[in-house]
Design a protein around this motif. Structure first.
Motif, PDB file in Angstrom:
ATOM      1  N   ASP A 129      50.500  42.157  44.496  1.00 59.56           N
ATOM      2  CA  ASP A 129      50.964  41.981  43.118  1.00 59.56           C
ATOM      3  C   ASP A 129      52.440  41.621  43.012  1.00 59.56           C
ATOM      4  O   ASP A 129      52.844  40.921  42.072  1.00 59.56           O
ATOM      5  N   TYR A 130      53.260  42.105  43.960  1.00 55.81           N
ATOM      6  CA  TYR A 130      54.708  41.927  43.833  1.00 55.81           C
ATOM      7  C   TYR A 130      55.396  41.437  45.111  1.00 55.81           C
ATOM      8  O   TYR A 130      56.325  40.637  45.038  1.00 55.81           O
ATOM      9  N   GLY A 131      54.957  41.936  46.256  1.00 53.74           N
ATOM     10  CA  GLY A 131      55.667  41.658  47.502  1.00 53.74           C
ATOM     11  C   GLY A 131      55.679  40.205  47.911  1.00 53.74           C
ATOM     12  O   GLY A 131      56.724  39.659  48.292  1.00 53.74           O
ATOM     13  N   LEU A 132      54.531  39.550  47.844  1.00 50.98           N
ATOM     14  CA  LEU A 132      54.462  38.152  48.264  1.00 50.98           C
ATOM     15  C   LEU A 132      55.290  37.255  47.352  1.00 50.98           C
ATOM     16  O   LEU A 132      55.932  36.304  47.811  1.00 50.98           O
ATOM     17  N   ALA A 133      55.267  37.567  46.059  1.00 47.02           N
ATOM     18  CA  ALA A 133      56.074  36.794  45.111  1.00 47.02           C
ATOM     19  C   ALA A 133      57.560  36.975  45.401  1.00 47.02           C
ATOM     20  O   ALA A 133      58.357  36.035  45.270  1.00 47.02           O
ATOM     21  N   PHE A 134      57.930  38.189  45.802  1.00 51.16           N
ATOM     22  CA  PHE A 134      59.320  38.463  46.170  1.00 51.16           C
ATOM     23  C   PHE A 134      59.741  37.599  47.358  1.00 51.16           C
ATOM     24  O   PHE A 134      60.804  36.967  47.343  1.00 51.16           O
TER      25      PHE A 134
END
Length: 223
Positions: free
Chosen positions: A132-137
């Motif tokens: 949900d968040y890490g890959l986008a980061f």
């Protein structure tokens, strides 16, 4: 060794094995120094597993990390030639690292594990945060230029991304690697103001800043 400690050591071994398998789903199939990563054109990117035994449980945290090879090589040169570090083996250092909880909502996140059921629940929770968040980061810092933008953005907000002691090290090293003397001159007064009241790092900051300025001078001389 007590039965409790034996059980916790077993849990940690099981967790690390299972964690490594899950990281392979993202292509992070390499492992070193607690970091599960893939190689990139600029270095490495992946997830750093933070695990330790405390309060009768296995405490687990996870950081999304990016390592820029040229930056860490420059910092390694500083630590060995200027600071006199005699350890010539390069450590697994992350240029940028942020806890999954901080990425999600600004609150550091870790999990307590007491048994095998907890391990599966923690792995599911970590994987969901990565999805949900890490890959986008990671996608926002997919180049040295983007990494520098991220550090300078946190500087303007007077917050720290990654290890607080070395945030200015990363910024100055990135500027040097990218040959951005204009940014170095622009941000030097800002860093000076932010560091001036931090007595524990002011001396180190001054020494490092002087070394970087000498490196810039040497570069101009050879051009």
């Amino acid at each position: 060794m007590s039965e409790e400690k034996e059980n916790l050591k077993r849990l940690r071994t099981c967790f690390r094995t299972a964690f490594g398998e899950r990281m392979k789903r993202y292509g992070f199939d390499r492992h070193g120094g607690g970091m599960y990563y893939e190689k990139t054109d600029y270095g490495r990117r992946g997830v750093m597993l933070l695990d330790y035994l405390r309060f009768g449980s296995l405490q687990v945290g996870a950081n999304m990390t990016v390592t820029l090879t040229d930056v860490e090589a420059l910092l390694f040169e500083y630590r060995t030639k200027v600071e006199g570090d005699t350890n010539l083996k390069r450590p697994e250092i992350q240029t940028l690292s942020e806890n999954l909880g901080n990425i999600r909502g600004g609150i550091f996140r870790q999990w307590s594990n007491y048994n095998d059921t907890d391990i599966e629940e923690t792995l599911d929770a970590v994987q969901k945060l990565i999805d949900d968040y890490g890959l986008a980061f990671l996608a926002t810092i997919d180049s040295p230029e983007k990494a520098l933008e991220r550090i300078l953005e946190t500087t303007r907000r007077k917050t720290v991304l990654g290890h607080p002691t070395f945030w200015w090290e990363k910024a100055f090293a990135l500027m040097f690697v990218l040959d951005r003397r204009d940014l170095f001159d622009e941000y030097l007064p800002i860093f000076d103001r932010l560091v001036v009241n931090k007595s524990t790092i002011t001396t180190e900051y001054i020494k490092y800043k002087g070394w970087i300025e000498e490196e810039w001078s040497d570069r101009r001389t050879t051009e």
